[in-house]
Write a protein that holds these residues in place. Structure first.
Motif, short mmCIF file in Angstrom:
data_model
loop_
_atom_site.label_atom_id
_atom_site.label_comp_id
_atom_site.label_asym_id
_atom_site.label_seq_id
_atom_site.Cartn_x
_atom_site.Cartn_y
_atom_site.Cartn_z
N LEU A 144 49.93 -25.47 1.08
CA LEU A 144 50.43 -24.16 1.48
C LEU A 144 49.32 -23.13 1.67
O LEU A 144 49.34 -22.35 2.62
N THR A 145 48.35 -23.13 0.78
CA THR A 145 47.27 -22.15 0.90
C THR A 145 46.51 -22.33 2.20
O THR A 145 46.20 -21.35 2.90
N ALA A 146 46.22 -23.58 2.56
CA ALA A 146 45.50 -23.84 3.81
C ALA A 146 46.33 -23.44 5.02
O ALA A 146 45.81 -22.90 6.00
N LEU A 147 47.63 -23.70 4.97
CA LEU A 147 48.51 -23.34 6.09
C LEU A 147 48.53 -21.83 6.29
O LEU A 147 48.47 -21.33 7.42
N ASP A 148 48.60 -21.11 5.17
CA ASP A 148 48.63 -19.66 5.25
C ASP A 148 47.31 -19.13 5.81
O ASP A 148 47.30 -18.23 6.67
N ALA A 149 46.20 -19.70 5.37
CA ALA A 149 44.89 -19.24 5.83
C ALA A 149 44.72 -19.47 7.33
O ALA A 149 44.05 -18.69 8.02
N ARG A 150 45.33 -20.53 7.87
CA ARG A 150 45.20 -20.84 9.30
C ARG A 150 46.21 -20.08 10.16
O ARG A 150 46.17 -20.16 11.38
N GLY A 151 47.14 -19.39 9.52
CA GLY A 151 48.16 -18.67 10.28
C GLY A 151 49.30 -19.54 10.74
O GLY A 151 50.09 -19.14 11.61
N PRO A 201 47.43 -31.38 -2.74
CA PRO A 201 48.57 -30.58 -3.08
C PRO A 201 48.19 -29.13 -3.27
O PRO A 201 47.25 -28.81 -3.95
N ALA A 202 48.95 -28.26 -2.74
CA ALA A 202 48.89 -26.80 -2.89
C ALA A 202 49.63 -26.21 -1.74
O ALA A 202 49.13 -25.42 -0.99
N HIS A 221 51.90 -13.01 3.06
CA HIS A 221 51.11 -14.01 2.32
C HIS A 221 51.57 -14.16 0.88
O HIS A 221 50.77 -14.48 0.00
N ASP A 222 52.85 -13.95 0.66
CA ASP A 222 53.45 -14.13 -0.67
C ASP A 222 53.94 -15.57 -0.77
O ASP A 222 55.09 -15.88 -0.41
N LEU A 223 53.09 -16.46 -1.24
CA LEU A 223 53.41 -17.88 -1.19
C LEU A 223 54.52 -18.27 -2.15
O LEU A 223 55.37 -19.11 -1.82
N ILE A 224 54.54 -17.69 -3.33
CA ILE A 224 55.62 -18.01 -4.26
C ILE A 224 56.94 -17.46 -3.73
O ILE A 224 57.98 -18.13 -3.79
N ALA A 253 52.59 -17.40 -13.32
CA ALA A 253 51.13 -17.40 -13.17
C ALA A 253 50.60 -18.81 -12.94
O ALA A 253 49.68 -19.02 -12.14
N LEU A 254 51.19 -19.78 -13.62
CA LEU A 254 50.74 -21.17 -13.45
C LEU A 254 51.08 -21.70 -12.06
O LEU A 254 50.29 -22.41 -11.45
N ARG A 255 52.26 -21.35 -11.56
CA ARG A 255 52.62 -21.75 -10.19
C ARG A 255 51.64 -21.15 -9.18
O ARG A 255 51.23 -21.81 -8.24
N ALA A 256 51.28 -19.88 -9.40
CA ALA A 256 50.32 -19.23 -8.50
C ALA A 256 48.97 -19.94 -8.56
O ALA A 256 48.31 -20.12 -7.53
N ALA A 257 48.57 -20.36 -9.76
CA ALA A 257 47.29 -21.06 -9.92
C ALA A 257 47.33 -22.43 -9.24
O ALA A 257 46.34 -22.88 -8.65
N LEU A 258 48.49 -23.08 -9.29
CA LEU A 258 48.65 -24.37 -8.61
C LEU A 258 48.54 -24.20 -7.10
O LEU A 258 47.86 -24.96 -6.41
N ILE A 259 49.20 -23.18 -6.57
CA ILE A 259 49.16 -22.93 -5.14
C ILE A 259 47.74 -22.60 -4.68
O ILE A 259 47.28 -23.07 -3.63
#
Length: 229
Positions: free
Chosen positions: A171-178, A224-225, A130-133, A23-29
């Motif tokens: 990572l979150t921004a990269l995923d959002a941009r495709g 970072p994320a 979109h499963d970043l972990i 859960a903490l890793r997910a919150a960091l991402i």
């Protein structure tokens, strides 16, 4: 205590610790835990509705991964990574990983390379859903498994440490941009070149992949994320 044994209790405690760390890793991402900010185990435990002990243990796990650092009498600070750090980490990885993929292309057995395919395919599937972990874990297994075929355990440890320091960057921004799926698909391209025994092509692909990842970091907003390569 009924039929509960000490082993049962320890196993339950380990599961809770792992769940909190996940859960903490997910919150960091997701950027819910901010770079440079300090968080205490009791405060996070209150958010989770559990005792502070498994949260503290989970944070220590993240500290060993380089994601946070202990702050005496205060808690844990989320690790910050700046552009200079990323440039230096990328340079070191390039010096190690590019020649190694060439060596692996020339020396690895086909069955050893094929063993990497499930992780290469999982990287793409995780990016698509979109499963970043899941993406990060499959990406780590693929790259470290590939390097492991060179037979140098210390080398794998070194690159593993470098990856921990950058694994949550943008990572979150990269995923959002495709942008995450095209980066993920480069792993399958690299595997195909390795299987073909094309050492020069594999080195060129790894060069492009690391450069691509670094340019994606630069477009990730400087926070970072995470992207990993």
């Amino acid at each position: 205590m009924g039929h509960l044994t000490r082993r049962d209790l320890n196993a339950a405690r380990e599961r809770l610790r792992d769940q909190v760390a996940h859960a903490l890793r997910a919150a960091l991402i997701a950027g819910e835990l901010r770079p440079g900010a300090v968080y205490s185990a009791p405060a996070l435990a209150e958010d989770f509705g559990i005792s502070a002990t498994p949260v503290r243990e989970a944070m220590l796990d993240l500290a060993r991964e380089g994601l946070v650092e202990p702050v005496r009498n205060k808690g844990f600070r989320v690790t910050e990574v700046d552009e200079r750090d990323l440039d230096q980490y990328t340079e070191i990885r390039a010096l190690i990983e590019i020649p190694i993929v060439g060596r692996v292309a020339r020396t690895a057995a086909r069955e050893e390379l094929e063993a990497l395919r499930p992780d290469a395919e999982e990287i793409v599937r995780a990016a698509q859903r979109h499963d970043l972990i899941g993406y990060l874990e499959a990406d780590r297994r693929f790259h470290l498994g590939l390097l492991g075929l060179a037979g140098n355990e210390r080398l794998v440890e070194t690159v593993g440490d470098l990856r921990k320091r950058t694994r949550l960057y943008g990572l979150t921004a990269l995923d959002a941009r495709g942008d995450l799926v095209p980066s993920a698909e480069e792993h399958l391209e690299l595997l195909g070149l390795l299987l073909a025994g094309d050492a020069e092509g594999a080195e060129a692909c790894m060069t492009r992949h690391l450069g691509h990842v670094r340019s994606l970091w630069a477009r990730g907003g400087g926070r970072p994320a995470g992207a990993d390569g």
